[in-house]
Design an enzyme around this catalytic site. Structure first.
Site, PDB file in Angstrom:
ATOM      1  N   HIS A 136       0.825  -1.220   0.000  1.00 46.60           N
ATOM      2  CA  HIS A 136       0.000   0.000   0.000  1.00 46.60           C
ATOM      3  C   HIS A 136       0.853   1.261   0.000  1.00 46.60           C
ATOM      4  CE1 HIS A 136       0.431  -0.127   4.517  1.00 46.60           C
ATOM      5  NE2 HIS A 136       0.452   1.170   4.343  1.00 46.60           N
ATOM      6  N   ASP A 166       0.080  -7.546   1.442  1.00 43.23           N
ATOM      7  CA  ASP A 166       0.566  -6.172   1.603  1.00 43.23           C
ATOM      8  C   ASP A 166       2.093  -6.119   1.612  1.00 43.23           C
ATOM      9  OD1 ASP A 166       0.287  -3.437   1.793  1.00 43.23           O
ATOM     10  OD2 ASP A 166       0.092  -3.421   3.969  1.00 43.23           O
ATOM     11  N   GLY A 235       3.252   6.365   8.141  1.00 41.28           N
ATOM     12  CA  GLY A 235       4.633   6.612   7.772  1.00 41.28           C
ATOM     13  C   GLY A 235       5.553   5.511   8.251  1.00 41.28           C
ATOM     14  N   SER A 237       4.625   2.466   8.002  1.00 40.01           N
ATOM     15  CA  SER A 237       4.284   1.328   7.144  1.00 40.01           C
ATOM     16  C   SER A 237       5.485   0.897   6.310  1.00 40.01           C
ATOM     17  CB  SER A 237       3.128   1.695   6.213  1.00 40.01           C
ATOM     18  OG  SER A 237       1.949   1.909   6.937  1.00 40.01           O
TER      19      SER A 237
END
Length: 497
Positions: A136, A166, A235, A237
């Site tokens: 993502h 993901d 952030g 992630s």
């Protein structure tokens, strides 16, 4: 130690007691025992020192910025223009991180100029430039920029993404990079200390720490997440979750939040699952998964008792897809799958993970409970349809839908939200942006955004939207409150003069 006392000498004992313990020990011919220190309790254990870990792993963590090309110009840094940034400075006291104050903009065309769309984190997998992050973080980006801790910046090439887990892998042209050590998730214990490094809210190389709260958390079909209380925010992630041995055990991916900020619960993708995905992405650019073609559900206690299953376990087959591997193997609705290739199915979510990790074409065996008896069923694993590639922002805007007359001067075309969309987004109203061009695109709006209010007025339908826009002063900027994914923010649309 037991002491034998001659009670005939009780008077001598009384005298000795008055004189002190030393006299008592002489009369009894005993030796005083010195007090032994109590063993240290678990509470007295020293807290871990993370400084060495930061020095060891920190250089392997990278900052990731994604850009997209917006026609007719684009938004200011972080999607906010000068006045919105000034609003945050006045009411919150500090400027937004990584958002420099901008002077007057020259009056020049900005068509197809790349604009920042997101921030994230990642970490170096190999010394020759392979970097792992979340799907993502890079999904739909036109450009991906990777910044190392030594401030070198590289344009990255997306090797592959997998939305189901993901996980994404990107490549930068560099050598001699400090790669991370991959840990063993099987050794990870609940209560163990872990550390995260990332770029929350654009604050690069921020370090947070906590403990593992739980393992095998079910929040998706293909991932048993690691739950921690490490502070993770937007952030972070794509950044690594690190154990005290300096090994990466997970990728920070999700937070549970009602406010948009950290609330004490965060989730990380187990690194063993991520590595299996990254190996396929690097080898073939996509991930292949097995499928058998059944719809499944949990086995309830009532069902288990009523059919004589005993323990509550397995995956209940709700339906079988016609022509699927399960149909060809003879599976029926009402079957309960107890084992897959010898591995126990404790809960329904175990089955798609095991099947998905199996190579298509593999001959496998299912243990199935049907009408009071268990039988073995041979099945040939099929292939799950791969994810469709994400459309880039530039592709989405090649053929924008015509704006409604009311929204024409703002560059907006909107449509009603269906009841299903409202339920999914947990909204009572709003309108969906079908196209954003000209002034709306410059403000940072894009297709898929949901407008909640315009000109300080809530809008629940297209009719209300058009009524509000129709009354607005076309010579002045219009404020818009919109939602994108789980986030809501304001922008100012400045009509062209």
């Amino acid at each position: 130690m037991m002491l034998r006392v001659d009670w005939k000498n009780w008077r001598a004992l009384a005298l000795a007691a008055a004189l002190g313990a030393g006299s008592l020990s002489v009369l009894l011919n005993t030796t005083p025992v010195s007090a032994q220190p109590a063993p240290p309790s678990a509470a007295a254990r020293a807290l871990p020192d993370f400084t060495d870990l930061v020095e060891q792993v920190g250089p392997s963590v990278v900052n990731i910025r994604t850009l997209e090309r917006v026609r007719q110009g684009g938004p200011a840094a972080n999607g906010m223009d000068e006045e919105m940034q000034e609003f945050f400075r006045r009411f919150f006291g500090v400027p937004l991180p990584n958002v420099p104050r901008q002077g007057p903009r020259p009056n020049r065309p900005q068509e197809d100029e790349p604009q920042q769309r997101g921030l994230g984190s990642g970490f170096v997998l190999t010394a020759d430039g392979y970097v792992m992050t979340n799907a993502h973080v890079v999904d739909g980006a036109d450009e991906v920029l990777v910044t190392l801790t030594d401030k070198r910046e590289f344009k990255a090439r997306i090797i592959g993404t997998d939305k189901r887990t993901d996980v994404a892998v990107v490549k930068i042209e560099a050598t001699g990079l400090p790669a991370v050590k991959v840990g063993d998730v099987g050794r990870l214990k609940v209560g163990e200390w872990v550390m995260a490094i990332g770029s929350p809210f654009g604050l690069e190389n921020s370090v947070t720490a906590g403990i593992v709260s739980a393992k095998q958390r079910d929040t998706g079909d293909y991932l048993p997440f690691i739950q921690t209380d490490v502070a993770i925010n937007p952030g972070n992630s794509g950044g690594p979750l690190i154990n005290l041995r300096g090994e990466v055990v997970g990728i920070n991916s999700q937070i549970y939040s009602r406010s948009g900020g950290f609330m004490g619960i965060s989730f990380a993708i187990p690194i063993d699952e991520a590595m299996r995905v990254s190996d396929q992405l690097r080898a073939q650019g996509r991930v292949t998964r097995g499928r058998i073609g059944v719809q499944i559900d949990q086995v309830t206690k009532d069902v288990a008792e009523s059919i004589g299953l005993g323990l509550v376990r397995g995956a209940l087959v709700r339906s079988v897809e016609s022509g699927s591997p399960a149909d060809k193997a003879g599976l029926e609705a009402g079957d309960i799958i107890l084992r897959f290739d010898g591995k126990t199915i404790d809960k329904a979510s175990d089955l798609p993970r095991l099947v998905g990790a199996t190579r298509p074409g593999t001959r496998s065996t299912l243990s199935v409970f049907r009408r009071g008896a268990t039988r073995q069923v041979a099945i040939t694993i099929g292939e799950l349809e791969p994810d469709k590639p994400a459309r880039k922002a530039a592709d989405r805007e090649e053929k924008p839908k015509a704006a409604s007359p009311a929204g024409q001067w703002l560059g907006l075309a909107v449509s009603e939200l269906s009841e299903a969309q409202k339920k999914e987004l947990k909204l009572k109203g709003g309108v969906r942006v079908d196209a954003a061009t000209d002034a709306a695109a410059r403000a940072g709006l894009r297709e898929g955004d949901v407008i909640l209010a315009i000109a300080n007025t809530e809008v629940a339908s297209v009719r209300e939207f058009e009524a509000v826009v129709g009354r607005a002063d076309k010579s002045k900027p219009v404020n818009v409150l919109f939602r994108r994914d789980e986030w809501a923010q304001y922008v100012l649309i400045r009509p062209s003069r």
